[in-house]
Each structure stands twice: as C-alpha cells, then as structure tokens.
Write a protein that holds these residues in place. Structure first.
Motif, PDB file in Angstrom:
ATOM      1  N   ALA A  83       0.824  -1.206   0.000  1.00 50.45           N
ATOM      2  CA  ALA A  83       0.000   0.000   0.000  1.00 50.45           C
ATOM      3  C   ALA A  83       0.862   1.260   0.000  1.00 50.45           C
ATOM      4  O   ALA A  83       1.849   1.345   0.737  1.00 50.45           O
ATOM      5  CB  ALA A  83      -0.903   0.013   1.230  1.00 50.45           C
ATOM      6  N   TYR A  96      -7.388   1.397   3.259  1.00 46.86           N
ATOM      7  CA  TYR A  96      -7.340  -0.039   3.569  1.00 46.86           C
ATOM      8  C   TYR A  96      -7.742  -0.312   5.028  1.00 46.86           C
ATOM      9  O   TYR A  96      -8.408  -1.314   5.309  1.00 46.86           O
ATOM     10  CB  TYR A  96      -5.956  -0.612   3.266  1.00 46.86           C
ATOM     11  CG  TYR A  96      -5.634  -0.640   1.794  1.00 46.86           C
ATOM     12  CD1 TYR A  96      -6.336  -1.474   0.933  1.00 46.86           C
ATOM     13  CD2 TYR A  96      -4.639   0.164   1.257  1.00 46.86           C
ATOM     14  CE1 TYR A  96      -6.048  -1.510  -0.419  1.00 46.86           C
ATOM     15  CE2 TYR A  96      -4.338   0.137  -0.105  1.00 46.86           C
ATOM     16  CZ  TYR A  96      -5.053  -0.703  -0.934  1.00 46.86           C
ATOM     17  OH  TYR A  96      -4.772  -0.721  -2.274  1.00 46.86           O
ATOM     18  N   TRP A 153      -8.320  -3.846   6.755  1.00 49.81           N
ATOM     19  CA  TRP A 153      -6.979  -4.395   6.580  1.00 49.81           C
ATOM     20  C   TRP A 153      -6.076  -3.842   7.675  1.00 49.81           C
ATOM     21  O   TRP A 153      -6.442  -2.873   8.349  1.00 49.81           O
ATOM     22  CB  TRP A 153      -6.416  -4.005   5.210  1.00 49.81           C
ATOM     23  CG  TRP A 153      -7.169  -4.562   4.029  1.00 49.81           C
ATOM     24  CD1 TRP A 153      -8.530  -4.559   3.840  1.00 49.81           C
ATOM     25  CD2 TRP A 153      -6.600  -5.176   2.865  1.00 49.81           C
ATOM     26  NE1 TRP A 153      -8.827  -5.142   2.632  1.00 49.81           N
ATOM     27  CE2 TRP A 153      -7.673  -5.527   2.010  1.00 49.81           C
ATOM     28  CE3 TRP A 153      -5.296  -5.453   2.458  1.00 49.81           C
ATOM     29  CZ2 TRP A 153      -7.464  -6.149   0.774  1.00 49.81           C
ATOM     30  CZ3 TRP A 153      -5.098  -6.065   1.222  1.00 49.81           C
ATOM     31  CH2 TRP A 153      -6.172  -6.421   0.401  1.00 49.81           C
ATOM     32  N   ARG A 192      -5.493  -8.225   4.637  1.00 46.22           N
ATOM     33  CA  ARG A 192      -6.899  -8.228   5.049  1.00 46.22           C
ATOM     34  C   ARG A 192      -7.070  -9.170   6.229  1.00 46.22           C
ATOM     35  O   ARG A 192      -6.634 -10.319   6.186  1.00 46.22           O
ATOM     36  CB  ARG A 192      -7.789  -8.694   3.902  1.00 46.22           C
ATOM     37  CG  ARG A 192      -9.237  -8.721   4.279  1.00 46.22           C
ATOM     38  CD  ARG A 192     -10.118  -9.052   3.097  1.00 46.22           C
ATOM     39  NE  ARG A 192     -11.493  -9.064   3.521  1.00 46.22           N
ATOM     40  CZ  ARG A 192     -12.175 -10.161   3.825  1.00 46.22           C
ATOM     41  NH1 ARG A 192     -11.618 -11.353   3.737  1.00 46.22           N
ATOM     42  NH2 ARG A 192     -13.435 -10.076   4.206  1.00 46.22           N
TER      43      ARG A 192
END
Ligand code: COA
Length: 149
Positions: free
Chosen positions: A114, A122, A127, A147
């Motif tokens: 990310a 997220y 996540w 996740r």
C-alpha cells in the motif's frame, strides 16, 4: 446524489484496467509497461467500476504468496478510483469484489503493498499494516497490508 445511476462493478479483461492503472498509479510508465506479472494467470481477476460506459475505478487480484510466507496468497494490485468518484464507496466495492473472488477460489491471505497515502482507505476496509515502510522508486513510501476481516 438522488437519482444518480449507481456505479456497477463488473469483471473485465486485464487490458480494460490499463488506462486508469497508468493514468492514476503509474503516469511515469507507458501503457505498454503497465501489465503486472500474473495479470494473465487464469486464477487472476480484474474488476472495473462503471458509471454508465465510463470506467471510474479498477482493481486486480493475482495469486501470489505474501513476502512473509503463507500460502495460498493473493495480491491486490492496481487499486484506483478517479478523483471525481472518490469517497463514494467505489474503492470499497472493488475490494469487496476482489474478496469475493478470493473466497470463491479457496480463500487465503489477501495482501497488498500500500502507498502510505492509501493506508487509511485499507484500514477502513478492515486491513492492517504489516512490517516496515519502504520507498518505491518513482512512486513513494509503501507498507505491506493484509486483510484481516
Ligand atoms: C485509495 C483509493 C483507491 C480509495 O478509493 P475510494 O473510491 O475513494 O474509496 P471508498 O470511497 O470506497 O472509501 C472506503 C473507505 O475508505 C476511506 N478512505 C478513502 N480514501 C481514504 C484516504 N485517502 N484516507 C483515509 N481514508 C480513506 C473512506 O472514508 C471510506 O470509509 P467510509 O466508507 O467509512 O467513509 C483512491 O483514493 C485512489 O485511487 N487513490 C489514488 C491511487 C491509490 O493510492 N491507490 C491505492 C494504491 S496502494
């Protein structure tokens, strides 16, 4: 907006995701450089968010174990929505489609690298971060996320 046609999430061919992938995520690359390893894997999936005929968001998922190990693993890639459609649930709906694809195909660890600017997104999707940050050339600081929901 009242009366607005809802954005529709549909599976698409990988190439349909390339224009937004390039424009939003990789403007330093040409469209020919935009394919990811695994895009063509039969277990991979690509999703687009349509506002009428216009694609306003994209996401892909490819089979790939996370750097920290567990198999089976799935990597979320090429996650983007256009600025005019952000904060309206497009990104979340694309992640939901990716999660459903993973679950239909046996489940496993769903992860991504990310951008720090997207960590809040997220986190809102359930996540969590994993490990340390690093700098991705041409793109900026990143951290792995997974996740958990
Ligand atoms: C990150 C991105 C895909 C989010 O898409 P989006 O369509 O705005 O996401 P959603 O509207 O579905 O947001 C889902 C939740 O995340 C939150 N969220 C979205 N962007 C956020 C941000 N930048 N920071 C903090 N929270 C954010 C929203 O508030 C929303 O929570 P809520 O439903 O509780 O209000 C989009 O901003 C984008 O394309 N950014 C540029 C490219 C990029 O960074 N992609 C990710 C690469 S790793």
């Amino acid at each position: 907006l009242s009366g607005a046609v809802p954005v529709v999430i549909s599976p698409v061919e990988a190439v349909a995701t390339y224009p937004l992938r390039q424009r939003i995520l990789r403007p330093h690359q040409t469209i020919e450089e935009i394919a990811f390893p695994g895009d063509a894997d039969p277990l991979s999936a690509h999703f687009a968010a349509f506002d009428g005929d216009e694609i306003v968001g994209v996401a892909s998922v490819v089979p790939a174990a996370p750097p920290w190990g567990p198999q089976p693993g799935w990597r979320l890639r090429g996650m983007a929505s256009v600025p005019a459609h952000r904060r309206q649930g497009v990104g979340r709906a694309l992640v939901d489609a990716v999660v459903a694809h993973v679950e239909r195909n046996g489940g496993g660890t769903l992860w991504c690298n990310a951008r720090l600017t997207a960590v809040g997104f997220y986190l809102a999707c359930g996540w969590e971060t994993r490990g340390d940050e690093w700098e991705e050339p041409h793109i900026g600081p990143h951290i792995a996320m997974v996740r958990t929901g």
